[in-house]
Design an enzyme around this catalytic site. Sequence first.
Site, PDB file in Angstrom:
ATOM      1  N   ASP A  91      -2.920   4.920  -2.273  1.00 37.74           N
ATOM      2  CA  ASP A  91      -3.831   5.379  -1.627  1.00 37.74           C
ATOM      3  C   ASP A  91      -4.435   6.892  -2.106  1.00 37.74           C
ATOM      4  O   ASP A  91      -3.647   7.789  -1.848  1.00 37.74           O
ATOM      5  CB  ASP A  91      -3.550   5.569  -0.033  1.00 37.74           C
ATOM      6  CG  ASP A  91      -4.690   5.838   1.019  1.00 37.74           C
ATOM      7  OD1 ASP A  91      -5.559   5.200   0.916  1.00 37.74           O
ATOM      8  OD2 ASP A  91      -4.443   6.825   1.587  1.00 37.74           O
ATOM      9  N   HIS A 139     -11.421  -2.533   3.420  1.00 35.76           N
ATOM     10  CA  HIS A 139     -11.448  -2.342   4.662  1.00 35.76           C
ATOM     11  C   HIS A 139     -12.136  -0.951   4.995  1.00 35.76           C
ATOM     12  O   HIS A 139     -12.496  -0.560   5.949  1.00 35.76           O
ATOM     13  CB  HIS A 139      -9.897  -2.286   5.131  1.00 35.76           C
ATOM     14  CG  HIS A 139      -9.238  -1.079   4.186  1.00 35.76           C
ATOM     15  ND1 HIS A 139      -8.938  -0.998   3.005  1.00 35.76           N
ATOM     16  CD2 HIS A 139      -8.827   0.044   4.765  1.00 35.76           C
ATOM     17  CE1 HIS A 139      -8.334   0.265   2.583  1.00 35.76           C
ATOM     18  NE2 HIS A 139      -8.142   0.638   3.645  1.00 35.76           N
ATOM     19  N   ASP A 140     -12.751  -0.401   4.130  1.00 30.88           N
ATOM     20  CA  ASP A 140     -13.451   0.830   4.311  1.00 30.88           C
ATOM     21  C   ASP A 140     -14.925   0.781   3.748  1.00 30.88           C
ATOM     22  O   ASP A 140     -15.660   1.735   4.135  1.00 30.88           O
ATOM     23  CB  ASP A 140     -12.775   1.694   3.189  1.00 30.88           C
ATOM     24  CG  ASP A 140     -11.437   2.277   3.399  1.00 30.88           C
ATOM     25  OD1 ASP A 140     -10.841   2.815   2.136  1.00 30.88           O
ATOM     26  OD2 ASP A 140     -11.055   2.509   4.545  1.00 30.88           O
ATOM     27  N   ASP A 188       0.732  -1.364   0.000  1.00 30.60           N
ATOM     28  CA  ASP A 188       0.080   0.103   0.184  1.00 30.60           C
ATOM     29  C   ASP A 188       0.956   1.318   0.041  1.00 30.60           C
ATOM     30  O   ASP A 188       1.702   1.422   0.812  1.00 30.60           O
ATOM     31  CB  ASP A 188      -0.785   0.087   1.343  1.00 30.60           C
ATOM     32  CG  ASP A 188      -2.287   0.562   0.934  1.00 30.60           C
ATOM     33  OD1 ASP A 188      -3.422   0.006   1.469  1.00 30.60           O
ATOM     34  OD2 ASP A 188      -2.384   1.531   0.309  1.00 30.60           O
ATOM     35  N   GLU A 221      -6.185   4.237  -6.007  1.00 32.73           N
ATOM     36  CA  GLU A 221      -7.458   4.346  -5.245  1.00 32.73           C
ATOM     37  C   GLU A 221      -8.075   5.644  -5.497  1.00 32.73           C
ATOM     38  O   GLU A 221      -7.379   6.667  -5.366  1.00 32.73           O
ATOM     39  CB  GLU A 221      -7.490   3.982  -3.765  1.00 32.73           C
ATOM     40  CG  GLU A 221      -8.747   4.045  -3.288  1.00 32.73           C
ATOM     41  CD  GLU A 221      -8.860   4.660  -1.688  1.00 32.73           C
ATOM     42  OE1 GLU A 221      -8.178   5.259  -1.325  1.00 32.73           O
ATOM     43  OE2 GLU A 221      -9.837   4.295  -1.162  1.00 32.73           O
TER      44      GLU A 221
END
Length: 558
Positions: free
Chosen positions: A199, A327-328, A99, A255
């Site tokens: 991210d 995870h969000d 990430d 993302e």
Amino acid sequence: TDGTPWWKEAVVYQIYPKSFNDTDADGIGDIPGIVEKVDYLDELGVDAVWLSPVYQSPQADNGYDISDYRAIDDQYGDLEDWGQLLAELHDRDIRLIMDLVVNHTSDEHEWFKRSRRGEEPYDDYYYWREGDPETPPNNWDSFFGGSAWSYDDEREAWYLHLFDEKQPDLNWRNPAVREDVYDMMNWWLDRGIDGFRMDVINLISKTEGLPDGDPHGGLVGAEHFMNGPRVHEYFSEMIGQTIDTVDREIMTVGETPGVSVEDAREYVGEDGDGLSMVFQFEHMGVGDGDSKWDAGEFDLVEFKQIFERWQTGLAADGWNSVYLSNHDQPRSVSQFGNDGEYRQESAKLLGTFTHTLHGTPFVYQGEELGMTNASFESIDELRDVEAINFVEEAIQDGDAEDYDDVRDAIEAVARDNARTPMQWSADANAGFTDGEPWLKVTDNYADINVASERESRDSIFQYYRRLIDLRHDNDVLIYGDFELHYPDHESVFAYTRTLGEDRALIVLNWSDEPTTVDIPDDIPTDDLELAIANQDVSTGVNAQFELQPWDARVYLTE
Ligand code: TEU
């Protein structure tokens, strides 16, 4: 198919390390815990792991607030543990995607500590604005509620943070920032990683002068920090100075909140900025009001239109990612399926969907088990900064008397739903830890866990293994052209994939009700065979499909 990048033919598994597996009884997942489960990943059949951040971090946002990009946080282990994980994964032909969180750092990063002291060259590494300590420099909102600005008493100035105040935004206009980021990326690429998940990477360019946003916007200021003026320049420069310098195929997935198909076409592919793919969010907000917290009714027709746009929009010169969970987001079987009476069938339907589209499928830890949302009795059970801020803000603004007034919204969409510990067995704490878990285990772990699903032949886990094999074995599912059928049907999602002579027909009854649909006469079916189904069906394809609730079927040309 040789010559094409490995990531087009891969299924990627996302691990949220804090909740995956704990080996030192501190109640927090760790890297040795992941090493212990590499054979599980191999058995599932995934080709790559996307590992959410394990870097040094004060954990204000569970590691998306990094204080040292080249160090592993003690709670997860050290660089030696990380090296062992990479080796164990590579030994099983499983690649590792790290990430990359470079829109912002932690406020405890050395760069920010020096920046707030005004030390060159770090004084210009972030967005600082002098001014009245009572009035933020503009009206932008933070994603986590409140203003996107905080006043720093040390520097006596405001600084910008699109997320938590402990996540100051890096000033990407500063070439020194970009060089430091690229150096760090190359440091990880030199260690043998196979890619980056980037991210909120389309937030790194802000409108010059940071002007006020439209005060009636959903997220005030978004038009000035999403897909900003220099984002292509930064992406191309980044890819050129890092990914392109490596002699192995590196996967990148940006993302990109607020991205459109048109934006995505510019970010991905040979003619774009060189990203492999992006995560888009349009399908995650179907039915929402002006925020995720007032989630409305799921509308399959709108959902189908979104996927048709993305499946056809990026088929020619780009590539899709396909996900329903991370995870969000809430657990997919709770958000898009039926996590009660039809949990098994609907979880398998969702897996059938994600594994038969154009684009790389992403499986989020626990999705292959049909793990569900959790109950949160009080704010004390929450851990996520976004969720806690939402509750506190709702009460402060008078929108809620107390937690119970927002409990339904929290239990529907709070990010903690996806972060409850991975359910390995019916043992204490679902076999996740011998200590006190950092976040509660979901109550149903005795029934929903790896151990029980490994044993039962028709479990969701075993079905996911078959789906992954099916995708690996059929190029038509990877490269076939997508065509939507029954676009206006309110409960059936059916589409074909075509690659030369090979065809696939996927029929999904996305509802609790049985339904019957005629086979569109433009679909030749006499050469189709049932390849996988989540429930018993009369084999063969006749003039009509009589579909049970949450029926999922894949037909392939023999
Ligand atoms: O998420 C970006 C993002 O937009 C999320 O905040 C998500 O859209 C929102 O929570 C949905 O309501 C990335 C990471 O995935 C997330 O975990 C981090 O909190 C965030 O960036 C900041 O790094």
